[in-house]
Design an enzyme around this catalytic site. Sequence first.
Site, PDB file in Angstrom:
ATOM      1  N   LYS A  66      15.629 -24.555  51.321  1.00 45.05           N
ATOM      2  CA  LYS A  66      16.902 -25.896  51.484  1.00 45.05           C
ATOM      3  C   LYS A  66      16.068 -26.926  51.568  1.00 45.05           C
ATOM      4  CE  LYS A  66      21.194 -26.910  54.085  1.00 45.05           C
ATOM      5  NZ  LYS A  66      22.198 -26.164  54.980  1.00 45.05           N
ATOM      6  N   ILE A  67      16.450 -28.310  51.103  1.00 39.99           N
ATOM      7  CA  ILE A  67      14.970 -28.983  51.064  1.00 39.99           C
ATOM      8  C   ILE A  67      15.518 -30.786  51.548  1.00 39.99           C
ATOM      9  CG2 ILE A  67      13.488 -30.404  49.812  1.00 39.99           C
ATOM     10  CD1 ILE A  67      12.288 -27.996  49.992  1.00 39.99           C
TER      11      ILE A  67
END
Length: 219
Positions: free
Chosen positions: A87-88
């Site tokens: 998750k960015i």
Amino acid sequence: MKFFIDTANLDEIREAYDLGVLDGVTTNPSLMAKEGISGDANVKAHYKAICDIVDDKVSAEVISTNFEGMISEGKELAKIDDKIVVKIPMIKDGVKALKYFHSEGIRTNCTLVFSAGQAILAAKAGASYLSPFIGRLDDISYDGLELIAQIAHIYQNYGFETEILAASVRHTMHLIKCAELGADVVTCPLKVITGLLKHPLTDSGLAQFLADHAKAAGK
Ligand code: E4P
């Protein structure tokens, strides 16, 4: 449509999975902190425990905010299990990281998305999932569901493969409207999933059926 549960609580994940409708899990640093999980080894062990419960994807968020940090953290997270999605955050270095992970075949979930422009950038960079936060938009008097509709329309226009993962879902109507709008995935707390069960006519109808059955059986 896939259901992901938005929690790092193992009991809640098991309960949703036992219901037979859960696909995957999303977490974020706040949800991990809520469970008291800290320290590299504990964090990794906790993600592994989550992956062992569910069949589909588990989003694990990076803490770094620069490109190099996100790449090294994301690579470590991806090694934990095949189900991990890195998750960015939707920031400049995050967009570069999405592109890098796409080229390396590592799945990503672009988080903290609040506009159609951000959604286009993430799709262009090859994000696997896009997380528009609908509840947080509603909180500031913007229509979160309208954003889902806008992104779904844009992604359809161009055949973008990024899946829309509606996040910050607060209640059952959010989930149902996301289904109408064609969101690929909805992530929400357990109470939203179990809330779908409830209808007063189901309860009163069942009570009547059981009462009639008992009467006919002379009980
Ligand atoms: C999930 O990916 C998001 O981090 C989460 O849905 C945010 O939800 P909140 O707005 O209820 O914190």
